[in-house]
Enzyme design. Structure first.
Site, short mmCIF file in Angstrom:
data_model
loop_
_atom_site.label_atom_id
_atom_site.label_comp_id
_atom_site.label_asym_id
_atom_site.label_seq_id
_atom_site.Cartn_x
_atom_site.Cartn_y
_atom_site.Cartn_z
N HIS A 10 0.83 -1.20 0.00
CA HIS A 10 0.00 0.00 0.00
C HIS A 10 0.86 1.25 0.00
O HIS A 10 1.98 1.26 0.55
CB HIS A 10 -0.95 0.02 1.21
CG HIS A 10 -0.26 0.10 2.54
ND1 HIS A 10 -0.01 1.30 3.17
CD2 HIS A 10 0.20 -0.86 3.39
CE1 HIS A 10 0.57 1.08 4.33
NE2 HIS A 10 0.72 -0.22 4.49
N ASP A 61 -0.81 4.31 0.80
CA ASP A 61 -1.42 5.26 1.72
C ASP A 61 -0.69 5.23 3.05
O ASP A 61 -0.10 4.22 3.44
CB ASP A 61 -2.91 4.98 1.90
CG ASP A 61 -3.20 3.61 2.50
OD1 ASP A 61 -2.56 2.63 2.07
OD2 ASP A 61 -4.06 3.53 3.39
N ASP A 97 6.46 2.25 6.70
CA ASP A 97 5.14 1.61 6.49
C ASP A 97 4.38 2.36 5.41
O ASP A 97 3.61 3.28 5.71
CB ASP A 97 4.39 1.63 7.82
CG ASP A 97 3.10 0.85 7.78
OD1 ASP A 97 2.88 0.07 6.83
OD2 ASP A 97 2.28 1.00 8.71
N GLU A 144 -5.06 0.68 2.87
CA GLU A 144 -4.71 -0.27 3.92
C GLU A 144 -4.79 0.38 5.30
O GLU A 144 -5.20 -0.26 6.28
CB GLU A 144 -3.30 -0.80 3.68
CG GLU A 144 -2.98 -2.09 4.46
CD GLU A 144 -2.48 -1.84 5.87
OE1 GLU A 144 -2.48 -2.80 6.68
OE2 GLU A 144 -2.09 -0.70 6.20
N GLU A 145 -4.42 1.66 5.38
CA GLU A 145 -4.43 2.35 6.67
C GLU A 145 -5.81 2.89 7.03
O GLU A 145 -6.01 3.38 8.14
CB GLU A 145 -3.42 3.50 6.66
CG GLU A 145 -1.98 3.11 6.40
CD GLU A 145 -1.34 2.35 7.54
OE1 GLU A 145 -2.05 2.00 8.50
OE2 GLU A 145 -0.12 2.11 7.47
N HIS A 173 4.43 4.73 11.92
CA HIS A 173 3.37 5.55 12.51
C HIS A 173 3.89 6.57 13.52
O HIS A 173 3.10 7.30 14.12
CB HIS A 173 2.27 4.69 13.16
CG HIS A 173 1.51 3.85 12.19
ND1 HIS A 173 0.26 3.34 12.48
CD2 HIS A 173 1.78 3.42 10.93
CE1 HIS A 173 -0.18 2.62 11.45
NE2 HIS A 173 0.73 2.66 10.50
#
Length: 381
Positions: free
Chosen positions: A70, A72, A103, A136-137, A354
């Protein structure tokens, strides 16, 4: 042919501000590079979500290796707390900073670069499919699920798939994922009768009933773990009434629990168990009850075998470490891919994902590309 620079591609992707569900230019960039390398590309957008499908080789080939990832990212948070531009891809002392550095724009860049170079230098007898989502997030409703529905509609098929999420706790190469726990969130409401706290007999207080329910849920041992999974866990994450007054018994109380469960359970079996307890407590206390459940994903495992052996051997060859086969952590889009084909996950060290000043060592991006390249070489050998 000049090798595709995975670190440069990571930097270019970081500079695309693709906070869920904004595409931010990331998939446009990837589509351009993949198309130039001979991949057949299609945008599989649904709702507000952008998705990209790319295939090199013959459609429907019996030997088709898939990558999933992903572009995003989660929101920046307190931008003032960052020491680097969250979308600047600044490199300091060999470390690249930016939202999505770990990520997982680096993972997408590594497998895209590996796939481009592989088909350009040694065209395989077979096909390679990349499915890259922008959801995905977020709610993960219109992302990888939409891509997999597109594959079914178009009679496309991955034989196996590798998800490039960060999987290593501390050192590159120490862990890969062969499954994931299921995730379930339950929302409870108990309703009584509001009244004065000096006259509790004239009211019906829902708080003691909710406290009893939360105690029964949290004190119960769900299981002791299985061969490939740790014990399931249940956490009470909130219990509140929104009542600011000390002399008022509230009419309503709400609570939420989150369960991460292994293959002993299913979302349905846990829902039935909780509903039974809710009914018992509500009957005993005389309050009205309600429960709503959201199942984010069921537990799954790809049993150790050819796919995990292939990935583990490539990781060991490039890092000197034999990765642990794990099912730890939260959910990922592998929970959707497992319905399509065997799937495992391997990627970078995830310590900064994150976080403020999310970052990745540039050397690890190149190392990850080398691992993915070795996997492709061995798969099509």
């Amino acid at each position: 042919m000049t090798a595709t620079d995975a670190a440069q591609l990571t930097a270019d992707l970081i500079r695309c501000p693709s906070v869920t569900p904004t595409e931010g230019g990331a998939l446009v960039l990837l589509e351009k590079q993949l198309s130039a390398a001979g991949f057949d590309c299609a945008r599989v957008d649904r709702g507000e979500v952008s998705n990209l499908f790319a295939r090199w080789g013959d459609k429907g080939h019996a030997k088709t290796f898939g990558f999933n990832g992903h572009t995003d990212v989660v929101p920046v948070g307190d931008e003032a707390a960052w020491t680097a531009d969250p979308f600047g891809a600044e490199i300091r002392e060999g470390i690249m900073f930016g939202r999505g550095a770990t990520d997982m724009k680096s993972g997408v860049a590594a497998f895209a670069a590996a796939a481009i170079d592989f088909v350009s230098n040694t065209p395989p007898e077979g096909a390679i499919i990349l499915t890259i989502t922008g959801d995905e997030e977020g709610d993960a409703v219109d992302g990888t699920t939409a891509l997999l529905e597109y594959l079914d509609t178009e009679n496309e098929r991955m034989s196996v798939c590798l998800v490039g999420e960060p999987t290593c706790p501390n050192e590159m190469g120490e862990m890969m994922k062969i499954g994931r726990r299921g995730s379930l969130t339950a929302y409870f409401t108990f309703t009584g009768i509001q009244g004065h706290s000096a006259y509790p007999h004239r009211a019906k207080n829902p708080l003691p009933a909710m406290a009893r329910l939360m105690d029964r849920l949290s004190s119960h041992t769900l299981d002791a773990g299985t061969d490939h999974f740790d014990a399931s866990t249940l956490a009470v994450v909130t219990m509140d009434t929104g009542n600011p007054a000390t002399n008022v018994i509230p009419a309503e109380c709400r609570a939420t629990v989150n369960i991460r469960f292994n293959d002993v359970h299913s979302g349905a079996s846990l829902t039935d168990w909780m509903q039974k307890l809710v009914d018992e407590v509500a009957d005993d206390s005389g309050v009205e009850s309600g429960m709503a459940v959201k199942i984010s994903g069921e537990s799954f495992i790809t049993p150790p075998g050819p796919l995990s052996d292939l990935v583990a051997a490539a990781v060991q060859a490039e890092t000197g470490r034999t990765p642990e086969l794990s099912t730890s952590g939260g959910t990922s889009d592998a929970r959707f891919v497992k319905n399509h084909c065997p799937v495992v996950e391997f990627g970078l060290v995830g310590k900064t994902m994150h976080k403020v000043d999310e970052n990745v060592p540039v050397a690890q991006i190149h190392q990850l590309k080398d691992i993915y390249s070795r996997i492709l070489t061995e798969y099509f050998a």
